[in-house]
Design a protein around this motif. Structure first.
Motif, PDB file in Angstrom:
ATOM      1  N   PHE A  80      -9.090 -18.877  -1.664  1.00  0.00           N
ATOM      2  CA  PHE A  80      -7.767 -18.619  -2.334  1.00  0.00           C
ATOM      3  C   PHE A  80      -8.008 -17.052  -2.841  1.00  0.00           C
ATOM      4  CE2 PHE A  80      -5.037 -17.729  -5.964  1.00  0.00           C
ATOM      5  CZ  PHE A  80      -4.002 -17.840  -5.483  1.00  0.00           C
ATOM      6  N   PHE A  81      -9.032 -16.903  -3.620  1.00  0.00           N
ATOM      7  CA  PHE A  81      -9.436 -15.496  -4.103  1.00  0.00           C
ATOM      8  C   PHE A  81      -9.383 -14.287  -3.341  1.00  0.00           C
ATOM      9  CE2 PHE A  81      -9.762 -18.349  -7.735  1.00  0.00           C
ATOM     10  CZ  PHE A  81      -8.750 -17.960  -8.637  1.00  0.00           C
ATOM     11  N   PRO A  82     -10.475 -14.644  -2.233  1.00  0.00           N
ATOM     12  CA  PRO A  82     -10.282 -13.597  -0.992  1.00  0.00           C
ATOM     13  C   PRO A  82      -9.206 -13.296  -0.471  1.00  0.00           C
ATOM     14  CG  PRO A  82     -12.179 -15.079  -0.866  1.00  0.00           C
ATOM     15  CD  PRO A  82     -11.389 -15.675  -1.950  1.00  0.00           C
ATOM     16  N   ALA A  83      -8.449 -14.273  -0.160  1.00  0.00           N
ATOM     17  CA  ALA A  83      -7.170 -14.206   0.556  1.00  0.00           C
ATOM     18  C   ALA A  83      -6.219 -13.337  -0.438  1.00  0.00           C
ATOM     19  CB  ALA A  83      -6.497 -15.489   0.943  1.00  0.00           C
ATOM     20  N   PHE A  84      -6.283 -13.735  -1.495  1.00  0.00           N
ATOM     21  CA  PHE A  84      -5.332 -13.023  -2.488  1.00  0.00           C
ATOM     22  C   PHE A  84      -5.872 -11.601  -2.639  1.00  0.00           C
ATOM     23  CE2 PHE A  84      -4.288 -11.447  -6.786  1.00  0.00           C
ATOM     24  CZ  PHE A  84      -3.057 -11.655  -6.919  1.00  0.00           C
ATOM     25  N   GLY A  85      -7.181 -11.230  -2.603  1.00  0.00           N
ATOM     26  CA  GLY A  85      -7.670  -9.830  -2.558  1.00  0.00           C
ATOM     27  C   GLY A  85      -7.047  -9.130  -1.434  1.00  0.00           C
ATOM     28  N   SER A  87      -4.372  -9.711   0.518  1.00  0.00           N
ATOM     29  CA  SER A  87      -3.088  -9.649   0.394  1.00  0.00           C
ATOM     30  C   SER A  87      -2.829  -8.417  -0.465  1.00  0.00           C
ATOM     31  CB  SER A  87      -2.525 -10.981  -0.029  1.00  0.00           C
ATOM     32  OG  SER A  87      -1.083 -10.819  -0.133  1.00  0.00           O
ATOM     33  N   LEU A  88      -3.650  -8.336  -1.638  1.00  0.00           N
ATOM     34  CA  LEU A  88      -3.272  -7.240  -2.628  1.00  0.00           C
ATOM     35  C   LEU A  88      -3.535  -5.973  -2.028  1.00  0.00           C
ATOM     36  CD1 LEU A  88      -2.388  -6.788  -5.621  1.00  0.00           C
ATOM     37  CD2 LEU A  88      -4.802  -6.938  -6.191  1.00  0.00           C
ATOM     38  N   PHE A  89      -4.745  -5.902  -1.293  1.00  0.00           N
ATOM     39  CA  PHE A  89      -5.086  -4.669  -0.509  1.00  0.00           C
ATOM     40  C   PHE A  89      -3.887  -4.227   0.339  1.00  0.00           C
ATOM     41  CE2 PHE A  89      -7.161  -2.359   2.931  1.00  0.00           C
ATOM     42  CZ  PHE A  89      -7.445  -1.326   2.497  1.00  0.00           C
ATOM     43  N   ILE A  90      -3.616  -5.105   1.217  1.00  0.00           N
ATOM     44  CA  ILE A  90      -2.712  -4.882   2.397  1.00  0.00           C
ATOM     45  C   ILE A  90      -1.253  -4.365   1.427  1.00  0.00           C
ATOM     46  CG2 ILE A  90      -1.023  -5.731   4.114  1.00  0.00           C
ATOM     47  CD1 ILE A  90      -3.528  -7.377   4.867  1.00  0.00           C
TER      48      ILE A  90
END
Length: 121
Positions: A80-85, A87-90
């Motif tokens: 979850f946290f890498p995917a959230f990161g 998504s936030l970057f994009i």
């Protein structure tokens, strides 16, 4: 048309008290019908996966309750946290690109409009 501007009045539909009560009850039941599946998923998320299909409409009991274990396991398994990161970057990158590109377009438009307005024909 006679040249006079028409005045538009705000019109509201008059509803009797009984009709209003029926409509309120109907939309209240409809909203509960839409919220019930979300509530059901939330309640079942605290059960072990073996007991979800056994008794989906029952609240978790002592033997079926697993607490937040399902949430921690889901976060761990899905990354979850890498995917959230990512998504936030994009999201930030696209927002910055649109904002910066829009500023450049406005600046270019402003320069072209002012340049063309100074040309004498």
């Amino acid at each position: 048309m006679s040249g006079k501007a028409k005045t538009v009045e705000n019109q509201q539909m008059e509803v009797s008290k009984s009709t209003g009560a029926v409509m309120t009850a109907f939309f209240g039941v409809l909203s509960l019908a839409f919220l019930f599946p979300i509530f059901l998923v939330l309640v079942n998320s605290f059960k072990s996966k073996f007991y979800i299909s056994d008794a989906p409409f029952q609240f978790p009991k002592v033997g079926t309750y697993v607490g937040l274990t399902n949430y921690f396991e889901g976060v761990r398994k899905t990354g979850f946290f890498p995917a959230f990161g990512r998504s936030l970057f994009i999201t930030v990158s696209v927002y910055y690109g649109v904002f910066r590109g829009g500023n450049c377009a406005v600046h270019l438009h402003d320069r072209v409009v002012h340049y063309e307005s100074k040309i004498e024909i």
